[in-house]
Design a protein around this motif. Structure first.
Motif, short mmCIF file in Angstrom:
data_model
loop_
_atom_site.label_atom_id
_atom_site.label_comp_id
_atom_site.label_asym_id
_atom_site.label_seq_id
_atom_site.Cartn_x
_atom_site.Cartn_y
_atom_site.Cartn_z
N ILE A 282 0.87 -1.17 0.00
CA ILE A 282 0.00 0.00 0.00
C ILE A 282 0.91 1.22 0.00
O ILE A 282 1.59 1.51 0.99
CB ILE A 282 -0.93 0.03 1.22
CG1 ILE A 282 -1.83 -1.22 1.25
CG2 ILE A 282 -1.79 1.29 1.20
CD1 ILE A 282 -2.73 -1.31 2.46
N LEU A 283 0.96 1.90 -1.14
CA LEU A 283 1.79 3.10 -1.28
C LEU A 283 0.90 4.32 -1.14
O LEU A 283 -0.02 4.52 -1.94
CB LEU A 283 2.51 3.11 -2.62
CG LEU A 283 3.35 4.36 -2.94
CD1 LEU A 283 4.48 4.52 -1.92
CD2 LEU A 283 3.91 4.29 -4.36
N GLY A 284 1.15 5.14 -0.15
CA GLY A 284 0.36 6.34 0.08
C GLY A 284 1.00 7.56 -0.54
O GLY A 284 2.23 7.64 -0.63
N ILE A 285 0.16 8.49 -0.99
CA ILE A 285 0.65 9.75 -1.56
C ILE A 285 0.00 10.91 -0.81
O ILE A 285 -1.22 11.00 -0.73
CB ILE A 285 0.34 9.86 -3.06
CG1 ILE A 285 1.03 8.72 -3.83
CG2 ILE A 285 0.79 11.21 -3.60
CD1 ILE A 285 0.81 8.79 -5.33
N ALA A 286 0.85 11.78 -0.27
CA ALA A 286 0.39 12.97 0.44
C ALA A 286 0.69 14.20 -0.41
O ALA A 286 1.59 14.20 -1.24
CB ALA A 286 1.08 13.09 1.79
N GLY A 287 -0.07 15.26 -0.18
CA GLY A 287 0.17 16.51 -0.90
C GLY A 287 -1.06 17.39 -0.90
O GLY A 287 -2.18 16.90 -0.73
N LEU A 288 -0.85 18.68 -1.09
CA LEU A 288 -1.96 19.60 -1.20
C LEU A 288 -2.67 19.40 -2.53
O LEU A 288 -2.14 18.75 -3.44
CB LEU A 288 -1.46 21.05 -1.09
CG LEU A 288 -0.75 21.41 0.22
CD1 LEU A 288 -0.20 22.83 0.14
CD2 LEU A 288 -1.68 21.27 1.42
N GLU A 484 2.32 13.71 11.46
CA GLU A 484 1.61 14.62 10.57
C GLU A 484 2.44 15.88 10.31
O GLU A 484 2.52 16.35 9.17
CB GLU A 484 0.26 15.02 11.19
CG GLU A 484 -0.79 13.93 11.19
CD GLU A 484 -2.11 14.44 11.72
OE1 GLU A 484 -2.87 15.03 10.93
OE2 GLU A 484 -2.37 14.26 12.93
N ASP A 485 3.05 16.43 11.35
CA ASP A 485 3.83 17.65 11.19
C ASP A 485 4.99 17.45 10.23
O ASP A 485 5.30 18.33 9.42
CB ASP A 485 4.36 18.12 12.55
CG ASP A 485 3.25 18.70 13.43
OD1 ASP A 485 2.20 19.06 12.89
OD2 ASP A 485 3.46 18.78 14.66
N ALA A 486 5.63 16.29 10.31
CA ALA A 486 6.75 16.02 9.41
C ALA A 486 6.29 15.96 7.97
O ALA A 486 6.96 16.48 7.06
CB ALA A 486 7.43 14.71 9.81
N ILE A 487 5.14 15.34 7.72
CA ILE A 487 4.61 15.26 6.36
C ILE A 487 4.23 16.65 5.86
O ILE A 487 4.51 17.01 4.71
CB ILE A 487 3.41 14.31 6.31
CG1 ILE A 487 3.84 12.87 6.62
CG2 ILE A 487 2.73 14.36 4.93
CD1 ILE A 487 2.70 11.88 6.69
N ILE A 488 3.60 17.44 6.71
CA ILE A 488 3.18 18.79 6.32
C ILE A 488 4.39 19.64 5.95
O ILE A 488 4.33 20.43 5.01
CB ILE A 488 2.37 19.45 7.45
CG1 ILE A 488 1.01 18.75 7.60
CG2 ILE A 488 2.17 20.94 7.19
CD1 ILE A 488 0.23 19.17 8.82
N ARG A 489 5.49 19.47 6.67
CA ARG A 489 6.70 20.23 6.34
C ARG A 489 7.18 19.91 4.92
O ARG A 489 7.60 20.80 4.18
CB ARG A 489 7.81 19.94 7.35
CG ARG A 489 7.60 20.65 8.69
CD ARG A 489 8.89 20.65 9.52
NE ARG A 489 9.27 19.31 9.92
CZ ARG A 489 8.87 18.71 11.03
NH1 ARG A 489 8.02 19.33 11.85
NH2 ARG A 489 9.30 17.51 11.33
N HIS A 490 7.09 18.65 4.54
CA HIS A 490 7.48 18.27 3.18
C HIS A 490 6.47 18.80 2.14
O HIS A 490 6.85 19.16 1.03
CB HIS A 490 7.57 16.75 3.05
CG HIS A 490 8.73 16.13 3.79
ND1 HIS A 490 10.03 16.50 3.56
CD2 HIS A 490 8.75 15.16 4.74
CE1 HIS A 490 10.82 15.78 4.35
NE2 HIS A 490 10.09 14.96 5.06
N MET A 491 5.20 18.84 2.51
CA MET A 491 4.15 19.27 1.59
C MET A 491 4.24 20.76 1.30
O MET A 491 3.88 21.20 0.20
CB MET A 491 2.76 18.95 2.18
CG MET A 491 2.42 17.48 2.20
SD MET A 491 0.98 17.10 3.27
CE MET A 491 -0.25 18.22 2.65
#
Length: 492
Positions: A282-288, A484-491
């Motif tokens: 299961i590969l997840g993709i995050a982003g605005l 979550e904060d770490a992902i948001i920093r990348h986003m």
């Protein structure tokens, strides 16, 4: 204003939506309504706002009887409802949307005083502490800002109570934060504020009080902080969820070559992108929004054709010029809008479950085999329906989403593409969807998932790619060790 509803009951045919529910909404306090899909939350708000009428029970405002027969009548009495669906007209200006239906206020001798309307609209938006200028074109605003314009529209009638019916359901985390900030601002001004949400983080962020409903009945009223997340969830679904929402990841992944692979793929809205998903992963993709995640799904599904680069499935080049080609290649796609893109709400549960690969006997549709397939999928996904013949539109949101997932799984896919698979879905249905996805992965299905729910990405994904500026900005190989904060920093 103080709203007191007593012993409210409402049925739709044989379905009991509310059974003797009482609730008190106080001024200056943000009140959350919590429960599974079908628990009665939205029905209760709509009754308070005049969109529905109760079968029995009574409502009073400041001790005086209140029985609105329409939204307009409730508005005249100071109660406004902000719907889940976006109701902005993109052909109008921001100010015209704020004062929709009230333009006569700014007409003099038949002429519209645009400057006065703009000033009045800006004043309302400023009270919400949101970064929206009436001089901006709507096309440059995101959905969270559009929702805030709808809140300003509600405030234009000077209400004393504003009710939000799952208004954050289709917003990403940044957009939702804007709307939640607006709710807090309204509460601080002394208004009655009530909202429905499936996201417990939103409830923790803004609610002073919460009421939990289950199967149309009230479980109880609780002060903010009185219950932890597990306590809220277990009362919503009537069972212990302390073991968590997400099934355990396998200790070892299935070995094998990539099932889906992107090699330097570009398209409108996507810079050169390379990625791979192996069977069982299961590969997840995050982003605005607009960062490229949804475009990746659309390319793999055959909705959008790449400009350059290559896509392979099972090691062979993917030739998918249309979505039908994608389905024929055993690539199943669960879109972000279930009712407009994922299924036909007026068709039966059976017809929706088998539509992607209808069983045939010779040239004819095999109704008996379709019934067997549908019943098996209903049992597998725990879809709550009176029968496979039931109209899909009669199901709750969580069960509708399971039908769309069932349609995908019914083709025995090699690749499953998911766009926000639990958007607008309650915690009980989420656990069942997550279980089904993990079981499908264990059987070798390659899953590519875009989600605006960062907790979902962290809890369900084996790896996470973070998109920013229409390209991959980061790869997280151990989601359990991130935040979550770490992902948001990348986003951002």
């Amino acid at each position: 204003m103080k709203i007191v509803a007593t012993d409210i009951a409402r049925s739709f045919g044989s379905t009991r939506a509310l059974s003797g529910v009482s609730i008190t909404l106080e001024p200056g306090r943000v009140h959350a309504l919590v429960g599974e899909n079908g628990a009665g939350k939205s029905t209760l708000l709509k009754i308070l706002a005049g969109a529905e009428r109760p079968d029995t029970g009574s409502i009073a405002i400041d001790g005086q009887p209140y029985a609105p027969r329409s939204l307009a009548e409730a508005t005249a009495l100071g109660v406004r409802l902000v719907f889940q669906e976006i109701t902005i007209n993109p052909s109008l200006t921001i100010a015209e949307n704020v004062f929709s239906g009230q333009l006569a206020r700014f007409r003099s001798r038949g002429l519209l005083n645009q400057a006065a309307m703009n000033r009045a609209a800006q004043a309302l938006l400023d009270t919400l502490a949101v970064d929206v200028s009436v001089a901006q074109p709507l096309s440059r605003l995101d959905l969270g800002q559009w929702k805030c314009i709808e809140v300003a529209r509600a405030l234009s009638t000077e209400p004393r109570a504003v009710l939000f019916d799952e208004s954050t359901a289709f917003l990403n985390h940044r957009e939702a934060d804007q709307l939640l900030a607006a709710m807090r601002a309204l509460g601080k001004r002394g208004l009655v504020v009530a909202f429905v949400s499936h996201h417990l983080a939103e409830i923790a962020a803004v609610a002073d009080q919460l009421t939990i409903l289950k199967d149309g009945s009230k479980v109880g009223d609780f002060a903010a902080g009185e219950l932890d997340r597990d306590g809220i969830q277990s009362r919503m679904v009537g069972r212990d969820l302390s073991r968590g929402l997400y099934p355990a990841r396998p200790e070892a992944r299935l070995a094998g070559a990539p099932m889906l692979r992107f090699i330097g793929v570009t398209a409108e809205g996507l810079e050169p992108t390379s990625l791979s998903v192996t069977p069982g992963e299961i590969l997840g993709i995050a982003g605005l929004k607009g960062a490229g995640g949804e475009r990746i799904l659309e390319i793999a599904a055959g909705v959008v054709r790449p400009r350059s680069g290559g896509v392979t499935v099972g090691g062979a080049p993917l030739v998918a010029k249309t979505p039908a080609d994608g389905w024929a290649s055993r690539i199943a796609y669960l879109p972000g809008e279930r009712t407009t893109e994922g299924l036909i709400v007026d068709a039966s549960v059976l017809d929706n479950l088998v539509m992607a690969k209808p069983p045939r006997r010779g040239p004819f549709f095999d109704r008996a085999k379709a019934r067997t397939m549908a019943q098996a999928m209903i049992a597998r996904l725990l879809i709550k329906t009176s029968s496979e013949k039931a109209r899909s539109g009669s199901l709750s949101g969580g069960n509708l989403q399971k039908v769309v997932l069932g349609k995908c799984l019914a083709i025995d896919p090699r690749v499953l593409l998911l766009n926000n698979p639990t958007r607008g879905v309650d915690v009980g249905a989420r656990t069942e969807i997550y279980r089904s996805l993990r079981e499908a992965a264990k059987e070798g299905l390659a899953i590519l998932m875009v989600s605006e729910d960062l907790n979902e990405l962290i809890g369900l994904s084996d790896r996470i790619l973070v998109m920013r500026g229409q390209r991959i900005a980061a790869s997280i190989d151990d989601p359990a060790a991130t935040s979550e904060d770490a992902i948001i920093r990348h986003m951002t």
